[in-house]
Design an enzyme around this catalytic site. Sequence first.
Site, PDB file in Angstrom:
ATOM      1  N   TYR A 145       0.863  -1.183   0.000  1.00 19.19           N
ATOM      2  CA  TYR A 145       0.000   0.000   0.000  1.00 19.19           C
ATOM      3  C   TYR A 145       0.895   1.227   0.000  1.00 19.19           C
ATOM      4  CZ  TYR A 145      -3.396   3.499   1.677  1.00 19.19           C
ATOM      5  OH  TYR A 145      -4.181   4.618   1.823  1.00 19.19           O
ATOM      6  N   ASP A 240       9.450   2.822  -0.800  1.00 25.39           N
ATOM      7  CA  ASP A 240       8.431   3.482   0.023  1.00 25.39           C
ATOM      8  C   ASP A 240       8.736   3.145   1.480  1.00 25.39           C
ATOM      9  OD1 ASP A 240       4.758   3.456   0.192  1.00 25.39           O
ATOM     10  OD2 ASP A 240       6.314   4.403   1.417  1.00 25.39           O
ATOM     11  N   LYS A 268       5.044   9.522   8.544  1.00 26.25           N
ATOM     12  CA  LYS A 268       4.888   8.987   9.895  1.00 26.25           C
ATOM     13  C   LYS A 268       5.945   9.497  10.889  1.00 26.25           C
ATOM     14  CE  LYS A 268       2.573   4.924   7.970  1.00 26.25           C
ATOM     15  NZ  LYS A 268       1.191   4.855   8.477  1.00 26.25           N
TER      16      LYS A 268
HETATM   17  P1  KE4 Z   1      -0.606   8.446   4.509  1.00 29.08           P
HETATM   18  O1  KE4 Z   1      -1.163   9.136   3.285  1.00 29.08           O
HETATM   19  O2  KE4 Z   1      -1.663   7.613   5.212  1.00 29.08           O
HETATM   20  O3  KE4 Z   1       0.156   9.386   5.456  1.00 29.08           O
HETATM   21  O4  KE4 Z   1       0.530   7.421   4.013  1.00 29.08           O
HETATM   22  C1  KE4 Z   1       0.183   6.465   3.030  1.00 29.08           C
HETATM   23  C2  KE4 Z   1       1.151   5.293   3.119  1.00 29.08           C
HETATM   24  C3  KE4 Z   1       2.174   5.203   2.193  1.00 29.08           C
HETATM   25  N1  KE4 Z   1       3.067   4.187   2.234  1.00 29.08           N
HETATM   26  C4  KE4 Z   1       2.986   3.232   3.198  1.00 29.08           C
HETATM   27  C5  KE4 Z   1       3.999   2.121   3.200  1.00 29.08           C
HETATM   28  C6  KE4 Z   1       1.967   3.292   4.178  1.00 29.08           C
HETATM   29  O5  KE4 Z   1       1.892   2.324   5.124  1.00 29.08           O
HETATM   30  C7  KE4 Z   1       1.037   4.341   4.154  1.00 29.08           C
HETATM   31  C8  KE4 Z   1      -0.100   4.454   5.161  1.00 29.08           C
HETATM   32  N2  KE4 Z   1      -0.190   3.395   6.118  1.00 29.08           N
HETATM   33  C9  KE4 Z   1      -1.522   3.153   6.682  1.00 29.08           C
HETATM   34  C10 KE4 Z   1      -1.459   1.976   7.654  1.00 29.08           C
HETATM   35  N3  KE4 Z   1      -0.799   0.846   7.175  1.00 29.08           N
HETATM   36  C11 KE4 Z   1      -2.056   4.356   7.371  1.00 29.08           C
HETATM   37  C12 KE4 Z   1      -3.281   4.114   8.224  1.00 29.08           C
HETATM   38  C13 KE4 Z   1      -4.537   4.603   7.552  1.00 29.08           C
HETATM   39  O6  KE4 Z   1      -4.692   4.430   6.319  1.00 29.08           O
HETATM   40  O7  KE4 Z   1      -5.391   5.152   8.293  1.00 29.08           O
END
Ligand code: KE4
Length: 427
Positions: A145, A240, A268
């Site tokens: 993701y 990523d 994060k």
């Molecule tokens: P954000 O747009 O949520 O800040 O980041 C997206 C993203 C990009 N790359 C990786 C590897 C990620 O894990 C994420 C977002 N992670 C999720 C949980 N696995 C965020 C939690 C959510 O979607 O509420």
Amino acid sequence: MKTEISARLFEEAQRYIPGGVNSPVRAMKSVGMPHPLFVARAKGAHIWDADGNELVDFVSSWGPMILGWGHPDVIGRLRVQLDLGTSFGAPTELETELARLICEAMPSVEMVRMVSSGTEATMSAVRVARGFTRREKIVKFIGCYHGHSDAFLAAAGSGVLTLALPDSPGVTHSTTADTLLVEYNDVEALSAVFAERGEEIAALIVEPVAGNMGVVLPEPGFLEACRELCTRSGALLVFDEVITGFRVGWGGAQERFGVRPDLTTLGKIIGGGLPVGAFGGRRDVMETVAPLGSTYQAGTLSGNPLAMAAGAATLRVLAEPGVYERLEALAHTVAAGLTDAASAAGRPFTLNRVGPMMTLFFCQGPVRSFATAKQADTQLFADYWMHMLESGIYLAPSQFEATMISLALSDDDIARAAAAAAAFFGG
Ligand code: KE4
């Protein structure tokens, strides 16, 4: 466990917010909760929900809170910045401070641009790669993701070269037609895609340790193959590291596994709990980004002073001697407690871990891809999750997420989690 107040707050939230939450996984649907828990406050490794239930946290807000909540260095810098101003839309010294810390920690990152989320970071990195290579295709791995920009919301289609199909209403076929999907750790399939379409590929984007199908490790040679195939074809390798950056080591997964990407995305932890993202990498690539170059990318709150202050304070704590050794020791103890409990009960399970990120899968291992992760017994996971919650332990509400260890966990917190797991498996 009393959750009447969360239930009431959820009723109200649903009137104004789709699903009552601002991000789907928070709805806690996959673990069968009738409503999500509303959090009121947090300190150290503990959170308190709206009903006053105190829980030991193993989610860390999906990763950012690696120091726990209320670290004095982070709070101190935020307090100072609050009085100086929260947003200017103009450059600040704070942005250079965080950029320098990132570049010093990750030698592959020679320049970096701040944004406000991981989604923005990966979306921008792919645009920059397409602009730099003048190519259009991207390769991603099934189960990884990278945020919710259209190009990544793609499900496996059919056929050997798995052309992607839209995985959400609103995503067009023309968008996902440029996304090529491969199973994680499948070097043979990846090589076939590059043999067939290498000249068209702008970028390969990969979670160097997958965290979004549960934790799945790169098998020996996998990341090296990604690197070699990109180098040979002229595609850019994008790591990523939104989760792994500053979690699996000071230099991220790229340092831990010794593979140098062309671009890296972050989020994060580098914001210390404030909205943040970043993309960076090779100077010749990053110099194509506006206003220096012609690839456009922008953001009102990019480099926000509060996020920069909290992020810089967080990284400075992580840079201190012994921190990652402590994180490793805490994570090892947590993992041992879970595996001892599950082994004693003779249940099929497998635990995947890299440093302070791990997932206990409720299926026989190895779990090496999304196809194998999907074999996990999600109902048993939901029963486990509920049992742990009732025992005062807050885990990520999905089998396909990661347990994130924070420095604030005490030995007692970890002992409580182990005892609760033993009660579940033995019960
Ligand atoms: P954000 O747009 O949520 O800040 O980041 C997206 C993203 C990009 N790359 C990786 C590897 C990620 O894990 C994420 C977002 N992670 C999720 C949980 N696995 C965020 C939690 C959510 O979607 O509420």
